[in-house]
Write an enzyme that holds these catalytic residues in place. Structure first.
Site, PDB file in Angstrom:
ATOM      1  N   ALA A  59     -97.158  32.573 -31.671  1.00  0.00           N
ATOM      2  CA  ALA A  59     -98.464  31.925 -31.445  1.00  0.00           C
ATOM      3  C   ALA A  59     -99.535  32.602 -32.303  1.00  0.00           C
ATOM      4  O   ALA A  59    -100.311  31.944 -32.992  1.00  0.00           O
ATOM      5  CB  ALA A  59     -98.834  31.983 -29.966  1.00  0.00           C
TER       6      ALA A  59
ATOM      7  N   ILE B  54     -92.148  36.313 -25.237  1.00  0.00           N
ATOM      8  CA  ILE B  54     -91.901  36.506 -26.669  1.00  0.00           C
ATOM      9  C   ILE B  54     -92.756  35.573 -27.514  1.00  0.00           C
ATOM     10  O   ILE B  54     -93.006  35.837 -28.688  1.00  0.00           O
ATOM     11  CB  ILE B  54     -90.393  36.286 -26.974  1.00  0.00           C
ATOM     12  N   LYS B  55     -93.250  34.488 -26.933  1.00  0.00           N
ATOM     13  CA  LYS B  55     -93.991  33.477 -27.688  1.00  0.00           C
ATOM     14  C   LYS B  55     -95.357  33.958 -28.175  1.00  0.00           C
ATOM     15  O   LYS B  55     -95.976  33.301 -29.008  1.00  0.00           O
ATOM     16  CB  LYS B  55     -94.149  32.211 -26.851  1.00  0.00           C
ATOM     17  N   ASP B  56     -95.828  35.090 -27.658  1.00  0.00           N
ATOM     18  CA  ASP B  56     -97.091  35.626 -28.167  1.00  0.00           C
ATOM     19  C   ASP B  56     -96.989  35.926 -29.662  1.00  0.00           C
ATOM     20  O   ASP B  56     -97.959  35.768 -30.404  1.00  0.00           O
ATOM     21  CB  ASP B  56     -97.475  36.920 -27.427  1.00  0.00           C
TER      22      ASP B  56
END
Lengths: 104, 321
Positions: free
Chosen positions: B53, B48-50
């Site tokens: 970021a 999910i951090k894409d």
């Protein structure tokens, strides 16, 4: 009425090193008063002078954050399990390093 | 849509899948209570951090804080670093990650593969050591850019503009949204969006309860609440033990075939709690929750096999979410 309370390492100096202590109370506020009578000074680490929960303290009743259950007025029942934890952003250590950069 | 101009354009748009076997059974004639998983492991680097970021880098570029060839510094315990490493590579930046040494070896290998440099802070020293390491780096490299995911509004905005609308589009009948609480970006962004659009939506947080070693605090005043956190966005917040997170992570793959990391198990635990309450109350519920990442990066912990107690021990002292 016995309620089990889990105490984090950093507060065990108030409980004679005990990880788990027992207390009684119909509300969280009542429980903390009872605990403070047995473990003097503990309440002062959890509650601010203004009477609210310390910003960096999280207290859970049966794994649920007490701030969403009425905070100090949260109703307690016999057999409830209370966990006290320091607030640390999901445990990630990055925040601490990050905070250092910003001088916080 | 299945064709994209570049990998960065393929971020988000993840599938929402029903969990017919893990959803609680309701009495005959009672309204349905259904669980839905948003598969965030389907993002370009598998987490999910894409989303944050990409948003944080774009915001820094647009504001002029980040210029071609700059070095980005990010204290991270894993997924954000991997996402930033990919974005940095494709956008032409150098990335340095500061991370505690007690994260899984797969995360470290992935970071290096994407070209990130890693500076470790000793696990045993906890946050105090991380602070010391960070202070030293900051003093030596005042020109490095830190995106600071814990206080970066673009982190929450990524979810306000993408995760939230995707959920509402795919599940207009949503009643609950459950996600993990770390930087708090997912819950703040998605939560705010859904609150604006869905009456009586319940926003529920699940946070991992780590062993004491991981906290590494000397006193309460060393605690930290992310700048992004606004408690009024949430309705409830659960603390999930390592044991419960492992149990649910195994159920996800055993029962529904979803191979996820342990933070997703912690989130499922909270999702099941609210789902069962809805059954008891005889209320209809469509509970959507987040699968943060796949299980690949955590295989080396050994926590997918053996007894729950073995798994608990294997994860003791690790940042598993």
């Amino acid at each position: 009425m016995a309620i089990e309370v889990r105490v984090p390492t950093i507060l065990r100096s108030y409980t004679g090193g005990s990880k788990i202590v027992e207390g009684a109370g119909d509300t969280l506020s009542g429980l903390l008063d009872d605990l403070d009578a047995k473990h003097s000074g503990l309440k002062g680490r959890l509650i601010t002078p203004e009477g609210g929960l310390h910003r960096f303290v999280n207290i859970y009743v049966n794994d649920e954050d007490v701030r969403f259950l009425g905070a100090l007025d949260a109703k307690l029942n016999d057999g409830d399990s209370i966990t006290i934890l320091p607030a640390v952003a999901g445990g990630a250590l990055g925040f601490a390093a990050a905070a250092a950069f910003f001088g916080r | 849509m299945a064709r994209y101009e570049s990998l960065l354009d393929a971020c988000g748009g993840t599938p929402l899948v029903g969990l017919p076997r893990l959803s609680p059974t309701v009495p005959e004639g009672a309204p349905p209570v259904r669980l839905w998983a948003k598969l965030e492991d389907r993002n370009p680097t598998g987490s999910i951090k894409d989303r944050p970021a990409l948003y944080m880098v774009r915001e820094a570029e647009e504001s002029g804080r980040l210029r071609p060839g700059d070095t980005i510094l990010e204290p991270t315990s894993g997924n954000t670093g991997i996402s930033l490493a990919m974005v940095a590579k494709l956008r032409g930046y150098r990335l340095v990650c500061v991370m505690p040494e007690n994260v899984s070896s797969e995360r470290i290998q992935l970071l290096r593969m994407y070209g990130a440099e890693i500076i470790f802070s000793p696990a045993a020293g906890g946050s105090n050591q991380a602070v010391a390491v960070a202070k030293q780096i900051a003093a030596e490299h005042p020109d490095w850019v830190m995106l600071f995911q814990y206080g970066n509004a673009a982190n929450a905005r990524a979810h306000y503009e993408t995760t939230g609308p995707e959920l509402l589009h795919d599940l207009p009948t949503i009643t609950h949204f459950v996600a993990g609480l770390g930087t708090t970006g997912t819950l703040m962004g998605t939560g705010r969006y859904l609150r604006e659009k869905v009456e009586d939506i319940q926003i529920v947080a699940a946070e991992p309860r780590y062993g004491e070693i991981v906290y590494g605090l000397r006193n309460i005043d060393e605690g930290y609440v992310p700048e992004l956190y606004d408690a009024t966005v949430l309705n409830r917040r659960f603390s999930v033990s390592t044991r419960d997170a492992v149990l649910r992570t195994r159920q996800l793959v055993d029962v529904e075939g979803i191979f996820a990391g342990f933070s997703s198990g912690a989130i499922l635990h909270a999702a099941l709690a609210v789902a069962h309450e809805a059954v008891k109350a005889g209320k209809r519920a469509d509970v959507a929750f987040v699968i943060c990442d796949g299980g690949w990066k955590y295989l080396s912990t050994g926590a997918y096999g053996g007894t729950l107690t073995d798994a608990e021990e294997a994860l003791e002292g690790q940042l598993w979410a």
